[in-house]
Design a protein around this motif. Sequence first.
Motif, mmCIF file in Angstrom:
data_model
loop_
_atom_site.group_PDB
_atom_site.id
_atom_site.type_symbol
_atom_site.label_atom_id
_atom_site.label_comp_id
_atom_site.label_asym_id
_atom_site.label_seq_id
_atom_site.Cartn_x
_atom_site.Cartn_y
_atom_site.Cartn_z
ATOM 1 N N SER A 124 79.317 6.572 -17.556
ATOM 2 C CA SER A 124 78.259 7.511 -17.175
ATOM 3 C C SER A 124 78.018 8.565 -18.246
ATOM 4 N N GLY A 125 78.979 8.766 -19.146
ATOM 5 C CA GLY A 125 78.830 9.756 -20.206
ATOM 6 C C GLY A 125 78.199 9.234 -21.462
ATOM 7 N N GLY A 126 77.976 7.918 -21.550
ATOM 8 C CA GLY A 126 77.328 7.354 -22.736
ATOM 9 C C GLY A 126 75.846 7.659 -22.755
ATOM 10 N N TRP A 127 75.226 7.458 -23.900
ATOM 11 C CA TRP A 127 73.812 7.832 -24.022
ATOM 12 C C TRP A 127 72.922 6.966 -23.149
ATOM 13 N N GLY B 68 69.182 15.312 -40.393
ATOM 14 C CA GLY B 68 69.859 16.180 -39.437
ATOM 15 C C GLY B 68 69.414 15.974 -38.010
ATOM 16 N N ALA B 69 68.921 14.763 -37.693
ATOM 17 C CA ALA B 69 68.349 14.511 -36.369
ATOM 18 C C ALA B 69 69.339 14.788 -35.247
ATOM 19 N N LEU B 70 70.620 14.525 -35.485
ATOM 20 C CA LEU B 70 71.618 14.692 -34.431
ATOM 21 C C LEU B 70 72.355 16.021 -34.532
ATOM 22 N N GLY B 71 72.073 16.803 -35.542
ATOM 23 C CA GLY B 71 72.725 18.094 -35.681
ATOM 24 C C GLY B 71 74.198 17.966 -36.062
ATOM 25 N N TYR C 96 76.923 12.053 -27.113
ATOM 26 C CA TYR C 96 76.016 11.058 -26.545
ATOM 27 C C TYR C 96 74.772 11.713 -25.953
ATOM 28 N N ALA C 97 74.901 12.940 -25.464
ATOM 29 C CA ALA C 97 73.722 13.644 -24.966
ATOM 30 C C ALA C 97 72.707 13.833 -26.091
ATOM 31 N N ARG C 98 73.190 14.071 -27.311
ATOM 32 C CA ARG C 98 72.286 14.228 -28.450
ATOM 33 C C ARG C 98 71.592 12.921 -28.782
ATOM 34 N N ILE C 99 72.328 11.819 -28.705
ATOM 35 C CA ILE C 99 71.716 10.516 -28.965
ATOM 36 C C ILE C 99 70.691 10.195 -27.885
ATOM 37 N N ALA C 100 71.029 10.486 -26.631
ATOM 38 C CA ALA C 100 70.077 10.261 -25.536
ATOM 39 C C ALA C 100 68.795 11.057 -25.764
ATOM 40 N N ALA C 101 68.937 12.280 -26.268
ATOM 41 C CA ALA C 101 67.762 13.120 -26.519
ATOM 42 C C ALA C 101 66.880 12.520 -27.606
ATOM 43 N N VAL C 102 67.484 11.895 -28.622
ATOM 44 C CA VAL C 102 66.705 11.265 -29.682
ATOM 45 C C VAL C 102 65.935 10.055 -29.143
ATOM 46 N N PHE C 103 66.564 9.300 -28.252
ATOM 47 C CA PHE C 103 65.920 8.118 -27.688
ATOM 48 C C PHE C 103 64.883 8.474 -26.621
ATOM 49 N N GLU C 104 65.046 9.617 -25.967
ATOM 50 C CA GLU C 104 64.264 9.870 -24.760
ATOM 51 C C GLU C 104 62.756 9.835 -24.980
ATOM 52 N N ASP C 105 62.259 10.526 -25.995
ATOM 53 C CA ASP C 105 60.813 10.575 -26.179
ATOM 54 C C ASP C 105 60.222 9.200 -26.466
#
Length: 232
Positions: A73-76, A190-193, A211-220
């Motif tokens: 559940s914690g993965g992107w 620097g997409a993932l910071g 993984y929250a950062r990766i999810a944010a990159v994929f979300e849009d």
Amino acid sequence: MGTVETGGGARKRRGFLDYAAIVIPGIGRVRAQKEPFARAWERENERALASGEPLWVALGDSMSQGIGAADISGGWVAQLRDRLDGVAVLNLSVTGARIGDVLTDQLPRLHDLGVRPRLVTLMVGANDMLLRKRRRGAPDEFRAVLDRLPGCDAVIATLPQGVTEAQEINAVLDREAAAGRLRVAEMRGGALGSWRGSLAEDFFHPNERGYARIAAVFEDPVRRSLREPRRQ
């Protein structure tokens, strides 16, 4: 992201990881997640196939399995899935997978299921970039993967590594995106910071925060693909 352990080189790699796991116990604990995470996704996949909802198919390696988080559940993939409505995830990723494994294992498995996905995501290539001998042929294999994706929308992660082969793969993705054939999840620069505080205890895989950062990159691009189909 893991490794595919075949041949003599893999035996050396496995020995190194076994030694490293003694020095850094967190490496062993994260490595031990492979089988339970795979079983957990198998159960999730059964529910997804029975749900009747449009399918998002996740392809790739341990990053899409969520290795390094406390549980899947914690993965992107799971974090992003939980923010979307009306779509179920069929996760065919495999810890240790390389580009060639997506081509020869994951895509055939998807074909054999006989389903028509609404969306495919792909995050793979990190394991190929680890060693020079693995990088040989990686761009050609990546092109073959793109050619064999099902006829649906696709969101593909770029590779953040600076090696020539990664840059060549990214150039292919940029051209395909410009032609409207796919969307990219941008991992370069620097997409993932900063990764400070965002790595698991093996100091290699992300934790839930990473993984929250990766999810944010994929979300849009995922949301746009679900809302505005590009591929037919």
